[in-house]
Structure formats: C-alpha cells, structure tokens
Design a protein around this motif. Structure first.
Motif, PDB file in Angstrom:
ATOM      1  N   ASP A   4       0.890  -1.163  -0.027  1.00 46.63           N
ATOM      2  CA  ASP A   4      -0.018   0.021  -0.040  1.00 46.63           C
ATOM      3  C   ASP A   4       0.938   1.176   0.069  1.00 46.63           C
ATOM      4  OD1 ASP A   4      -2.799   0.911  -0.075  1.00 46.63           O
ATOM      5  OD2 ASP A   4      -2.002   1.770   2.138  1.00 46.63           O
ATOM      6  N   THR A   7      -0.756   7.749   1.447  1.00 43.60           N
ATOM      7  CA  THR A   7      -1.341   8.907   0.821  1.00 43.60           C
ATOM      8  C   THR A   7      -0.631  10.028   1.379  1.00 43.60           C
ATOM      9  OG1 THR A   7      -3.629   7.877   1.335  1.00 43.60           O
ATOM     10  CG2 THR A   7      -3.546  10.102   0.825  1.00 43.60           C
ATOM     11  N   GLU A  57     -10.608  11.690  -3.400  1.00 43.73           N
ATOM     12  CA  GLU A  57      -9.601  10.532  -3.268  1.00 43.73           C
ATOM     13  C   GLU A  57     -10.011   9.484  -3.902  1.00 43.73           C
ATOM     14  OE1 GLU A  57      -6.987   9.822   0.399  1.00 43.73           O
ATOM     15  OE2 GLU A  57      -8.698   8.388   0.576  1.00 43.73           O
ATOM     16  N   TYR A  58      -9.264   8.694  -4.586  1.00 45.62           N
ATOM     17  CA  TYR A  58      -9.586   7.170  -4.993  1.00 45.62           C
ATOM     18  C   TYR A  58      -8.694   6.336  -4.735  1.00 45.62           C
ATOM     19  CZ  TYR A  58      -6.014   7.163  -8.943  1.00 45.62           C
ATOM     20  OH  TYR A  58      -4.814   7.003  -9.506  1.00 45.62           O
ATOM     21  N   ARG A  59      -9.124   5.297  -4.525  1.00 49.14           N
ATOM     22  CA  ARG A  59      -8.290   3.866  -4.259  1.00 49.14           C
ATOM     23  C   ARG A  59      -7.870   3.124  -5.400  1.00 49.14           C
ATOM     24  NH1 ARG A  59      -6.334   1.141  -0.470  1.00 49.14           N
ATOM     25  NH2 ARG A  59      -6.149  -1.054  -0.432  1.00 49.14           N
ATOM     26  N   HIS A  69      -3.892   5.123  -2.420  1.00 47.68           N
ATOM     27  CA  HIS A  69      -4.842   6.047  -2.478  1.00 47.68           C
ATOM     28  C   HIS A  69      -4.021   7.578  -3.102  1.00 47.68           C
ATOM     29  CE1 HIS A  69      -7.788   4.373   0.637  1.00 47.68           C
ATOM     30  NE2 HIS A  69      -6.517   3.876   1.132  1.00 47.68           N
ATOM     31  N   THR A 135     -13.468   7.482  -9.103  1.00 46.88           N
ATOM     32  CA  THR A 135     -14.238   7.399  -7.761  1.00 46.88           C
ATOM     33  C   THR A 135     -15.241   6.345  -7.758  1.00 46.88           C
ATOM     34  OG1 THR A 135     -15.585   9.241  -8.000  1.00 46.88           O
ATOM     35  CG2 THR A 135     -13.515   9.477  -6.955  1.00 46.88           C
ATOM     36  N   THR A 138     -12.740   0.654  -6.467  1.00 50.48           N
ATOM     37  CA  THR A 138     -11.080   0.440  -6.681  1.00 50.48           C
ATOM     38  C   THR A 138     -10.977   0.532  -8.248  1.00 50.48           C
ATOM     39  OG1 THR A 138     -11.303  -0.608  -4.871  1.00 50.48           O
ATOM     40  CG2 THR A 138      -9.096  -0.795  -6.253  1.00 50.48           C
TER      41      THR A 138
END
Length: 154
Positions: A4, A7, A57-59, A69, A135, A138
């Motif tokens: 991960d 952010t 924010e997007y994953r 993110h 958005t 995922t």
C-alpha cells in the motif's frame, strides 16, 4: 502481498498555495482551476504533497499487488504550464480533448499554458468524467493502460 502506497495529504492551505504563485498568469489560471475542480468534483481542495492541489480521493489496486490512494482530481501550477492530472489517462478523454483548445498532454497529464485560450466547459467535462471514473470503486488501470474510462475494472 499487497503493497500500500501511503497517501500524502498535507495540512497546507491550498488557497494560500495558489495565492503564493508568483507568475500572475499562472496564479490566475490556478484560481480558475481551483473553482472549476471544486464544481466538477463537489469536493474541497486539499494539498496532495507540496505542489498538487487535490480534490477527493480514489483507491487503486494494480495486478502487481500495488495498492494505494491518490487525489481523484488535481492540478499544479508549474512554471511552464498548469498541469491537470487525469489519472484515468488522457486516452479516456480523446473526443473531449479534441474540443478543448491549445494543450499538450502526457499519459496522465494535461498541460495548459493559458486557460483563457481553452474551452473551460470542456475542461470541466473532462475533470468531472475522470473524477467519476476514478471514484466509482477501486480503480485498476494505470493511466498508460487507460483508454475508455468506462471499461476500467472497478
């Protein structure tokens, strides 16, 4: 094992950042982008790193296992041009970008030297479409793998 990426949102004031842009034309464009992106995303501006004004924010998750993110929409007032980040890739917006006006682009970046020369309605349409695609869930494509944003795995 998934890695991960952290952010990098900061507590810096994006409006103060824009107000401190030294080139008058670039500052004017940054002020316009601030308002345009707020309208297009419905999100307040936040600083993403030291020089990107981000919205929402997007994953993302890639087949390699990398996840993280990032800002779902954003811009940076650089010296040579204002950069609008389209993380779903400029290829996802080919038709709209043909109507935009003078610009250059990279894989996931749109470079605008003077916002008074482009169609701001088209730019807002592109930002809104990119934000919506990113958005929706995922996001699983890298910008260079983009194309039609509606076909991106969610």
């Amino acid at each position: 094992m998934a890695r991960d990426t952290p952010t990098t949102w900061t507590e810096a004031d994006p409006r103060a950042f824009v107000a401190a842009v030294t080139r008058p034309g670039r500052r004017r464009d940054a002020e316009a982008l601030l308002a345009l992106m707020e309208r297009a995303t419905g999100q307040p501006p936040r600083m993403f790193g030291a020089s990107i004004v981000g919205f929402g924010e997007y994953r993302y998750a890639y087949a390699s296992g990398r996840t993280g993110h990032a800002a779902a929409a954003g811009f940076s007032p650089r010296a040579a041009a204002s950069v609008v980040y389209l993380s779903d890739g400029v290829g996802a917006h080919t038709d709209a970008l043909a109507r935009l006006g003078p610009h250059t682009s990279g894989v996931g970046c749109l470079y605008l030297k003077d916002l008074t020369q482009v169609d701001l309605d088209v730019l807002e349409e592109v930002v809104r479409a990119s934000y919506t695609a990113l958005t929706a869930g995922t996001y699983g494509l890298r910008a260079r793998e983009g194309g039609d944003a509606t076909s991106a795995p969610r």
